[in-house]
Write a protein that holds these residues in place. Structure first.
Motif, PDB file in Angstrom:
ATOM      1  N   GLU A 114      -9.236  -5.222  -7.170  1.00  0.00           N
ATOM      2  CA  GLU A 114      -7.835  -4.583  -7.213  1.00  0.00           C
ATOM      3  C   GLU A 114      -6.968  -6.005  -6.824  1.00  0.00           C
ATOM      4  O   GLU A 114      -5.837  -6.078  -7.198  1.00  0.00           O
ATOM      5  CB  GLU A 114      -7.641  -3.703  -5.719  1.00  0.00           C
ATOM      6  N   LEU A 125       0.971  -1.326  -0.058  1.00  0.00           N
ATOM      7  CA  LEU A 125      -0.070  -0.063  -0.089  1.00  0.00           C
ATOM      8  C   LEU A 125       0.809   1.223   0.284  1.00  0.00           C
ATOM      9  O   LEU A 125       0.697   2.270  -0.721  1.00  0.00           O
ATOM     10  CB  LEU A 125      -0.921   0.150   1.033  1.00  0.00           C
ATOM     11  N   GLY A 138       2.360   1.835  -3.393  1.00  0.00           N
ATOM     12  CA  GLY A 138       1.597   2.072  -4.503  1.00  0.00           C
ATOM     13  C   GLY A 138       1.297   0.528  -5.119  1.00  0.00           C
ATOM     14  O   GLY A 138       0.874   0.769  -6.419  1.00  0.00           O
ATOM     15  N   LYS A 139       1.875  -0.190  -4.950  1.00  0.00           N
ATOM     16  CA  LYS A 139       1.813  -1.643  -5.838  1.00  0.00           C
ATOM     17  C   LYS A 139       0.075  -1.961  -5.715  1.00  0.00           C
ATOM     18  O   LYS A 139      -0.068  -2.647  -6.685  1.00  0.00           O
ATOM     19  CB  LYS A 139       2.645  -2.631  -4.790  1.00  0.00           C
ATOM     20  N   TYR A 160      -6.711   2.447   5.446  1.00  0.00           N
ATOM     21  CA  TYR A 160      -6.782   2.153   4.127  1.00  0.00           C
ATOM     22  C   TYR A 160      -8.179   1.097   3.824  1.00  0.00           C
ATOM     23  O   TYR A 160      -8.562   0.239   4.617  1.00  0.00           O
ATOM     24  CB  TYR A 160      -5.650   1.306   3.564  1.00  0.00           C
ATOM     25  N   ILE A 187      -9.378  -1.565   0.581  1.00  0.00           N
ATOM     26  CA  ILE A 187      -8.855  -2.145  -0.902  1.00  0.00           C
ATOM     27  C   ILE A 187      -9.969  -2.865  -1.412  1.00  0.00           C
ATOM     28  O   ILE A 187     -10.698  -3.472  -0.601  1.00  0.00           O
ATOM     29  CB  ILE A 187      -7.871  -3.111  -0.556  1.00  0.00           C
ATOM     30  N   LYS A 190      -3.431  -0.382  -5.095  1.00  0.00           N
ATOM     31  CA  LYS A 190      -4.467   0.863  -4.986  1.00  0.00           C
ATOM     32  C   LYS A 190      -5.497   0.657  -4.033  1.00  0.00           C
ATOM     33  O   LYS A 190      -6.175  -0.487  -3.778  1.00  0.00           O
ATOM     34  CB  LYS A 190      -4.975   1.201  -6.080  1.00  0.00           C
ATOM     35  N   ALA A 191      -5.672   1.563  -3.058  1.00  0.00           N
ATOM     36  CA  ALA A 191      -6.605   1.668  -2.026  1.00  0.00           C
ATOM     37  C   ALA A 191      -7.144   3.085  -1.869  1.00  0.00           C
ATOM     38  O   ALA A 191      -6.583   3.997  -2.317  1.00  0.00           O
ATOM     39  CB  ALA A 191      -5.907   1.086  -0.460  1.00  0.00           C
ATOM     40  N   ALA A 192      -8.247   2.917  -1.207  1.00  0.00           N
ATOM     41  CA  ALA A 192      -9.064   4.238  -0.955  1.00  0.00           C
ATOM     42  C   ALA A 192      -8.716   4.658   0.747  1.00  0.00           C
ATOM     43  O   ALA A 192      -8.331   3.611   1.475  1.00  0.00           O
ATOM     44  CB  ALA A 192     -10.407   4.309  -0.838  1.00  0.00           C
TER      45      ALA A 192
END
Length: 130
Positions: A43, A22, A25-26, A37, A39, A28-30
């Motif tokens: 993803e 995370l 950046g491997k 985080y 996910i 993606k998450a909000a």
């Protein structure tokens, strides 16, 4: 949406590894308003073929078979009607649809979100230029 711990469990990796993915950046998450985080399950689709968790299909847990065309993905839709069941599996962002018997779907305890493997056995493979 999954927590990093749930996502790590789904992929069979450690929680610290998921956190590093995370941060780098491997994956993606909000972020929630609290800074946590979350996910999206879609993803994780790209990583399922490398999954090693206890709830994921591993070659050691599957019946020994000669077929090597096993595609690991996630059930995104399941419709059981009469004798048949339609199973839609997301594999790396692509949807594979399979028609199996309703008995087989019940025997496998299939539910939406479950990680499964599709075994493809065909006498021909056609290639289409896109």
């Amino acid at each position: 949406m999954l927590t990093p711990r749930e996502a790590a469990l789904r992929l069979g990796i450690s929680y610290p590894t998921m956190k590093q993915w995370l941060y780098n950046g491997k994956v993606k998450a909000a972020k929630t308003p609290g800074g946590h985080y979350r996910i999206d399950e879609s993803e994780l689709d790209a990583w399922l073929h490398k999954a090693r968790g206890p709830e994921t299909p591993k070659r050691e847990m599957m019946r020994t078979i000669s077929g090597r065309n096993q595609l690991v993905g996630r059930v995104v839709d399941l419709r059981v009607e009469g004798l048949l069941a339609q199973v839609k599996i997301s594999i790396g962002g692509q949807i594979l649809t399979s028609i199996i018997t309703a008995d087989a779907a019940r025997e496998l305890n299939l539910v939406v979100g479950e990680t499964v493997a599709a075994l493809v056995k065909a006498t021909e493979v056609m290639v289409l230029r896109v």
